[in-house]
Design an enzyme around this catalytic site. Sequence first.
Site, PDB file in Angstrom:
ATOM      1  N   SER A  10      -1.392   2.850  -1.542  1.00  8.06           N
ATOM      2  CA  SER A  10      -1.802   2.607  -0.156  1.00  8.06           C
ATOM      3  C   SER A  10      -1.119   3.626   0.746  1.00  8.06           C
ATOM      4  CB  SER A  10      -1.400   1.206   0.287  1.00  8.06           C
ATOM      5  OG  SER A  10      -1.470   1.123   1.700  1.00  8.06           O
ATOM      6  N   HIS A  35      -5.910   4.311  -1.593  1.00  9.56           N
ATOM      7  CA  HIS A  35      -6.199   3.051  -0.909  1.00  9.56           C
ATOM      8  C   HIS A  35      -5.937   3.238   0.574  1.00  9.56           C
ATOM      9  CE1 HIS A  35      -6.888  -1.292  -0.749  1.00  9.56           C
ATOM     10  NE2 HIS A  35      -5.892  -1.358   0.101  1.00  9.56           N
ATOM     11  N   ASP A  37      -5.837   1.570   4.097  1.00  7.14           N
ATOM     12  CA  ASP A  37      -5.732   0.286   4.802  1.00  7.14           C
ATOM     13  C   ASP A  37      -6.056   0.431   6.279  1.00  7.14           C
ATOM     14  OD1 ASP A  37      -3.108  -0.755   2.637  1.00  7.14           O
ATOM     15  OD2 ASP A  37      -5.040  -1.750   2.928  1.00  7.14           O
ATOM     16  N   MET A  39      -6.628  -1.086   9.866  1.00  5.83           N
ATOM     17  CA  MET A  39      -6.223  -2.265  10.641  1.00  5.83           C
ATOM     18  C   MET A  39      -6.561  -2.060  12.114  1.00  5.83           C
ATOM     19  SD  MET A  39      -2.505  -2.821   8.886  1.00  5.83           S
ATOM     20  CE  MET A  39      -2.376  -3.015   7.114  1.00  5.83           C
ATOM     21  N   HIS A  69     -10.168  -0.291   2.708  1.00  5.65           N
ATOM     22  CA  HIS A  69      -9.953  -1.731   2.868  1.00  5.65           C
ATOM     23  C   HIS A  69     -10.029  -2.033   4.358  1.00  5.65           C
ATOM     24  CE1 HIS A  69      -6.756  -5.204   2.517  1.00  5.65           C
ATOM     25  NE2 HIS A  69      -7.930  -5.633   2.926  1.00  5.65           N
ATOM     26  N   MET A  71      -9.696  -4.139   7.362  1.00  5.22           N
ATOM     27  CA  MET A  71      -9.122  -5.342   7.957  1.00  5.22           C
ATOM     28  C   MET A  71      -9.446  -5.286   9.451  1.00  5.22           C
ATOM     29  SD  MET A  71      -5.545  -5.255   5.835  1.00  5.22           S
ATOM     30  CE  MET A  71      -5.689  -3.505   5.451  1.00  5.22           C
ATOM     31  N   MET A 140      -5.682 -10.367  -2.014  1.00  2.61           N
ATOM     32  CA  MET A 140      -4.474 -10.092  -1.245  1.00  2.61           C
ATOM     33  C   MET A 140      -3.351 -10.958  -1.776  1.00  2.61           C
ATOM     34  SD  MET A 140      -5.184  -7.743   0.839  1.00  2.61           S
ATOM     35  CE  MET A 140      -3.652  -7.777   1.780  1.00  2.61           C
ATOM     36  N   GLY A 148       5.205  -3.510   2.644  1.00  2.00           N
ATOM     37  CA  GLY A 148       6.597  -3.885   2.450  1.00  2.00           C
ATOM     38  C   GLY A 148       6.892  -5.372   2.388  1.00  2.00           C
ATOM     39  N   ASP A 178      -3.486  -6.455  -4.070  1.00  5.76           N
ATOM     40  CA  ASP A 178      -2.975  -5.655  -2.962  1.00  5.76           C
ATOM     41  C   ASP A 178      -1.898  -6.405  -2.205  1.00  5.76           C
ATOM     42  OD1 ASP A 178      -4.631  -4.163  -0.010  1.00  5.76           O
ATOM     43  OD2 ASP A 178      -2.529  -4.231  -0.638  1.00  5.76           O
ATOM     44  N   GLY A 180       2.736  -6.166  -2.161  1.00  6.51           N
ATOM     45  CA  GLY A 180       3.966  -6.547  -2.856  1.00  6.51           C
ATOM     46  C   GLY A 180       3.966  -6.228  -4.330  1.00  6.51           C
ATOM     47  N   GLY A 200       2.041   0.334  -1.965  1.00  5.50           N
ATOM     48  CA  GLY A 200       2.386   1.246  -0.874  1.00  5.50           C
ATOM     49  C   GLY A 200       3.872   1.560  -0.904  1.00  5.50           C
TER      50      GLY A 200
HETATM   51  C1  DX5 Z   1      -1.490  -5.368   3.849  1.00  2.00           C
HETATM   52  C2  DX5 Z   1      -1.667  -4.018   3.208  1.00  2.00           C
HETATM   53  C3  DX5 Z   1      -0.549  -3.832   2.190  1.00  2.00           C
HETATM   54  C4  DX5 Z   1      -0.533  -2.485   1.539  1.00  2.00           C
HETATM   55  C5  DX5 Z   1       0.393  -2.481   0.344  1.00  2.00           C
HETATM   56  O1  DX5 Z   1      -2.482  -5.569   4.780  1.00  2.00           O
HETATM   57  O2  DX5 Z   1      -2.937  -3.958   2.584  1.00  2.00           O
HETATM   58  O3  DX5 Z   1      -0.721  -4.823   1.197  1.00  2.00           O
HETATM   59  O4  DX5 Z   1      -1.789  -2.150   1.142  1.00  2.00           O
HETATM   60  O5  DX5 Z   1       1.653  -2.579   0.829  1.00  2.00           O
HETATM   61  P1  DX5 Z   1       2.912  -2.816  -0.126  1.00  2.00           P
HETATM   62  O6  DX5 Z   1       2.585  -2.259  -1.499  1.00  2.00           O
HETATM   63  O7  DX5 Z   1       4.028  -2.050   0.545  1.00  2.00           O
HETATM   64  O8  DX5 Z   1       3.112  -4.286  -0.149  1.00  2.00           O
HETATM   65 ZN    ZN Z   2      -5.154  -2.930   1.349  1.00  2.25          ZN
END
Ligand code: DX5
Ligand code: ZN
Length: 229
Positions: A10, A35, A37, A39, A69, A71, A140, A148, A178, A180, A200
Amino acid sequence: MQQSALIAPSILAANFAALGQEVDDVLRSGADWVHFDVMDNHYVPNLSFGPLVCQALRNHGISAPIDVHLMVKPVDRLIGEFAQAGATMISVHPETTDHLDRTLQLIIDSGCRPGLALNPSTPLHYLDYVLDKIGLILLMSVNPGFGGQSFIPGTLNKIKTVRHIIDDSGLDIRLQVDGGVKKDNIRAIYAAGADTFVAGSAIFSNASDHNPNKYDSIIQELRTEIALS
Ligand code: DX5
Ligand code: ZN
Protein backbone atom coordinates in the site's frame (compact mmCIF):
# COMPACT_ATOMS: atom_id res chain seq x y z
CA MET A 1 -8.70 -23.30 -4.97
CA GLN A 2 -6.34 -20.85 -3.23
CA GLN A 3 -4.38 -18.98 -5.89
CA SER A 4 -0.68 -18.12 -5.91
CA ALA A 5 0.24 -15.55 -3.26
CA LEU A 6 0.54 -11.94 -4.42
CA ILE A 7 1.99 -9.04 -2.41
CA ALA A 8 0.40 -5.61 -2.93
CA PRO A 9 2.27 -2.86 -1.04
CA SER A 10 0.00 0.00 0.00
CA ILE A 11 1.66 3.23 -1.14
CA LEU A 12 -0.19 5.05 1.64
CA ALA A 13 2.90 4.32 3.78
CA ALA A 14 5.47 5.17 1.09
CA ASN A 15 7.62 8.31 0.92
CA PHE A 16 5.28 10.57 -1.10
CA ALA A 17 8.17 12.96 -1.85
CA ALA A 18 9.76 10.21 -3.94
CA LEU A 19 6.73 8.14 -4.89
CA GLY A 20 7.83 7.05 -8.38
CA GLN A 21 11.18 5.82 -7.06
CA GLU A 22 9.48 4.09 -4.10
CA VAL A 23 7.16 2.16 -6.40
CA ASP A 24 10.06 1.29 -8.74
CA ASP A 25 12.05 0.00 -5.77
CA VAL A 26 9.30 -2.09 -4.18
CA LEU A 27 8.37 -3.68 -7.50
CA ARG A 28 12.01 -4.44 -8.27
CA SER A 29 12.19 -6.08 -4.83
CA GLY A 30 9.50 -8.50 -5.97
CA ALA A 31 6.13 -6.97 -5.06
CA ASP A 32 3.34 -7.87 -7.49
CA TRP A 33 0.67 -5.12 -7.40
CA VAL A 34 0.57 -1.46 -6.36
CA HIS A 35 -2.20 -1.03 -3.77
CA PHE A 36 -3.66 2.47 -4.08
CA ASP A 37 -5.63 3.56 -1.00
CA VAL A 38 -8.00 6.37 -2.04
CA MET A 39 -9.55 8.24 0.90
CA ASP A 40 -11.97 11.18 0.67
CA ASN A 41 -12.29 12.46 4.28
CA HIS A 42 -16.01 11.67 4.01
CA TYR A 43 -16.46 7.92 3.90
CA VAL A 44 -13.29 7.57 5.98
CA PRO A 45 -11.75 10.22 8.28
CA ASN A 46 -8.63 10.74 6.17
CA LEU A 47 -7.63 12.25 2.81
CA SER A 48 -5.07 10.60 0.52
CA PHE A 49 -4.70 10.94 -3.26
CA GLY A 50 -6.72 10.86 -6.51
CA PRO A 51 -6.56 9.82 -10.18
CA LEU A 52 -3.79 12.35 -10.95
CA VAL A 53 -1.34 10.37 -8.83
CA CYS A 54 -2.34 7.13 -10.52
CA GLN A 55 -1.78 8.80 -13.91
CA ALA A 56 1.58 10.13 -12.71
CA LEU A 57 2.74 6.62 -11.82
CA ARG A 58 1.70 5.35 -15.27
CA ASN A 59 3.50 8.32 -16.91
CA HIS A 60 6.54 7.49 -14.75
CA GLY A 61 6.55 4.06 -16.41
CA ILE A 62 4.89 1.82 -13.84
CA SER A 63 3.42 -1.13 -15.78
CA ALA A 64 2.50 -3.40 -12.84
CA PRO A 65 -1.20 -3.80 -11.93
CA ILE A 66 -2.52 -0.83 -9.93
CA ASP A 67 -5.05 -2.11 -7.42
CA VAL A 68 -7.27 0.88 -6.56
CA HIS A 69 -9.13 0.67 -3.24
CA LEU A 70 -11.85 3.36 -3.26
CA MET A 71 -12.76 4.45 0.26
CA VAL A 72 -14.94 7.26 -1.10
CA LYS A 73 -18.67 8.05 -1.05
CA PRO A 74 -20.39 8.43 -3.43
CA VAL A 75 -18.09 6.23 -5.47
CA ASP A 76 -19.48 6.00 -9.04
CA ARG A 77 -18.03 9.25 -10.40
CA LEU A 78 -14.43 8.31 -9.60
CA ILE A 79 -14.55 4.92 -11.33
CA GLY A 80 -14.21 6.30 -14.86
CA GLU A 81 -11.50 8.74 -13.80
CA PHE A 82 -9.38 6.00 -12.23
CA ALA A 83 -9.91 3.72 -15.20
CA GLN A 84 -8.66 6.48 -17.53
CA ALA A 85 -5.75 7.14 -15.16
CA GLY A 86 -4.53 3.56 -15.52
CA ALA A 87 -6.20 1.51 -12.78
CA THR A 88 -6.19 -2.27 -13.24
CA MET A 89 -8.49 -3.38 -10.40
CA ILE A 90 -11.02 -1.10 -8.69
CA SER A 91 -12.46 -2.19 -5.35
CA VAL A 92 -15.48 -0.50 -3.77
CA HIS A 93 -17.22 -0.72 -0.41
CA PRO A 94 -20.94 -1.72 -0.72
CA GLU A 95 -21.87 1.04 1.74
CA THR A 96 -20.65 3.70 -0.74
CA THR A 97 -23.28 3.09 -3.45
CA ASP A 98 -27.07 2.78 -3.53
CA HIS A 99 -26.89 0.28 -6.41
CA LEU A 100 -23.97 -2.11 -6.01
CA ASP A 101 -24.66 -4.19 -9.14
CA ARG A 102 -24.72 -1.03 -11.27
CA THR A 103 -21.47 0.23 -9.68
CA LEU A 104 -19.70 -3.09 -10.35
CA GLN A 105 -20.99 -3.02 -13.94
CA LEU A 106 -19.56 0.52 -14.26
CA ILE A 107 -16.13 -0.86 -13.29
CA ILE A 108 -16.45 -3.71 -15.81
CA ASP A 109 -17.60 -1.31 -18.57
CA SER A 110 -14.58 0.93 -17.77
CA GLY A 111 -12.28 -1.99 -18.60
CA CYS A 112 -11.15 -2.64 -15.03
CA ARG A 113 -11.57 -5.72 -12.80
CA PRO A 114 -14.03 -5.15 -9.94
CA GLY A 115 -13.39 -5.90 -6.29
CA LEU A 116 -15.74 -5.80 -3.30
CA ALA A 117 -14.20 -4.40 -0.12
CA LEU A 118 -15.79 -5.49 3.17
CA ASN A 119 -15.05 -3.73 6.47
CA PRO A 120 -14.48 -5.79 9.62
CA SER A 121 -18.15 -5.49 10.67
CA THR A 122 -19.65 -5.62 7.15
CA PRO A 123 -21.58 -8.89 6.75
CA LEU A 124 -20.84 -11.34 3.93
CA HIS A 125 -24.40 -11.27 2.52
CA TYR A 126 -23.26 -8.42 0.23
CA LEU A 127 -21.57 -11.20 -1.77
CA ASP A 128 -24.83 -13.07 -2.39
CA TYR A 129 -25.79 -11.72 -5.83
CA VAL A 130 -22.53 -10.27 -7.17
CA LEU A 131 -19.99 -13.10 -7.08
CA ASP A 132 -20.23 -13.49 -10.86
CA LYS A 133 -19.28 -9.81 -11.30
CA ILE A 134 -16.16 -9.60 -9.13
CA GLY A 135 -12.58 -10.77 -9.46
CA LEU A 136 -11.49 -9.80 -5.95
CA ILE A 137 -12.89 -9.83 -2.43
CA LEU A 138 -11.00 -7.41 -0.18
CA LEU A 139 -11.44 -8.18 3.50
CA MET A 140 -10.47 -5.23 5.71
CA SER A 141 -8.60 -6.44 8.79
CA VAL A 142 -8.60 -2.93 10.25
CA ASN A 143 -11.24 -0.19 10.19
CA PRO A 144 -10.52 1.80 7.02
CA GLY A 145 -8.79 5.19 7.02
CA PHE A 146 -5.30 4.75 8.36
CA GLY A 147 -2.19 2.64 7.91
CA GLY A 148 -0.20 1.33 10.85
CA GLN A 149 -3.16 -0.18 12.75
CA SER A 150 -3.27 -3.61 14.40
CA PHE A 151 -4.72 -6.64 12.62
CA ILE A 152 -8.20 -7.52 13.96
CA PRO A 153 -7.85 -11.22 14.93
CA GLY A 154 -11.52 -12.04 14.23
CA THR A 155 -10.78 -11.49 10.55
CA LEU A 156 -9.18 -14.96 10.37
CA ASN A 157 -12.57 -16.68 10.72
CA LYS A 158 -14.07 -14.34 8.13
CA ILE A 159 -11.24 -15.25 5.74
CA LYS A 160 -11.94 -18.97 6.24
CA THR A 161 -15.64 -18.44 5.50
CA VAL A 162 -14.95 -16.41 2.35
CA ARG A 163 -12.41 -19.02 1.21
CA HIS A 164 -15.20 -21.63 1.28
CA ILE A 165 -17.58 -19.28 -0.54
CA ILE A 166 -15.05 -18.74 -3.34
CA ASP A 167 -14.13 -22.43 -3.59
CA ASP A 168 -17.81 -23.48 -3.64
CA SER A 169 -18.49 -20.93 -6.42
CA GLY A 170 -15.74 -22.31 -8.68
CA LEU A 171 -15.16 -18.70 -9.82
CA ASP A 172 -11.80 -16.97 -10.44
CA ILE A 173 -11.86 -14.63 -7.43
CA ARG A 174 -8.86 -13.53 -5.39
CA LEU A 175 -9.11 -13.19 -1.61
CA GLN A 176 -7.25 -10.05 -0.51
CA VAL A 177 -6.59 -8.94 3.09
CA ASP A 178 -5.82 -5.33 3.90
CA GLY A 179 -4.71 -3.87 7.20
CA GLY A 180 -2.15 -4.79 9.84
CA VAL A 181 -0.55 -7.50 7.71
CA LYS A 182 2.96 -8.17 9.03
CA LYS A 183 5.75 -10.74 9.00
CA ASP A 184 4.41 -12.22 12.23
CA ASN A 185 0.84 -12.80 11.07
CA ILE A 186 0.95 -13.32 7.28
CA ARG A 187 1.50 -17.08 7.69
CA ALA A 188 -1.76 -17.43 9.66
CA ILE A 189 -3.59 -15.15 7.20
CA TYR A 190 -2.44 -17.29 4.27
CA ALA A 191 -3.31 -20.49 6.16
CA ALA A 192 -6.83 -19.11 6.71
CA GLY A 193 -7.24 -18.87 2.93
CA ALA A 194 -6.08 -15.44 1.74
CA ASP A 195 -3.96 -15.24 -1.43
CA THR A 196 -3.42 -11.49 -1.91
CA PHE A 197 -1.79 -9.39 0.80
CA VAL A 198 -1.86 -5.63 1.25
CA ALA A 199 0.90 -4.30 3.50
CA GLY A 200 1.86 -0.67 4.00
CA SER A 201 3.75 0.08 7.20
CA ALA A 202 5.29 -3.42 7.32
CA ILE A 203 6.95 -2.77 3.93
CA PHE A 204 7.61 0.98 3.85
CA SER A 205 8.82 1.25 7.46
CA ASN A 206 12.31 2.36 6.36
CA ALA A 207 11.18 4.55 3.46
CA SER A 208 13.75 7.25 4.38
CA ASP A 209 16.64 4.93 3.44
CA HIS A 210 18.04 5.78 -0.06
CA ASN A 211 19.20 2.24 -0.82
CA PRO A 212 17.22 1.11 -3.93
CA ASN A 213 17.28 -2.48 -2.64
CA LYS A 214 15.87 -1.53 0.77
CA TYR A 215 12.66 -3.52 0.22
CA ASP A 216 14.36 -6.78 -0.84
CA SER A 217 14.51 -8.24 2.65
CA ILE A 218 10.94 -7.51 3.80
CA ILE A 219 9.40 -8.80 0.56
CA GLN A 220 11.54 -11.94 0.84
CA GLU A 221 10.64 -12.38 4.51
CA LEU A 222 6.91 -12.10 3.73
CA ARG A 223 7.24 -14.69 0.95
CA THR A 224 9.25 -16.99 3.21
CA GLU A 225 6.56 -16.81 5.89
CA ILE A 226 3.88 -17.66 3.31
CA ALA A 227 5.93 -20.59 2.02
CA LEU A 228 6.25 -21.94 5.57
CA SER A 229 2.48 -21.97 6.00
C1 DX5 B 1 -6.75 1.35 5.68
C2 DX5 B 1 -5.70 1.14 4.63
C3 DX5 B 1 -4.56 0.35 5.26
C4 DX5 B 1 -3.38 0.16 4.35
C5 DX5 B 1 -2.44 -0.87 4.92
O1 DX5 B 1 -7.80 2.07 5.15
O2 DX5 B 1 -6.26 0.44 3.54
O3 DX5 B 1 -5.07 -0.91 5.62
O4 DX5 B 1 -3.80 -0.24 3.13
O5 DX5 B 1 -1.86 -0.32 6.02
P1 DX5 B 1 -0.96 -1.16 7.03
O6 DX5 B 1 -0.34 -2.32 6.26
O7 DX5 B 1 0.09 -0.17 7.49
O8 DX5 B 1 -1.88 -1.62 8.09
ZN1 ZN C 1 -6.53 -0.64 1.04
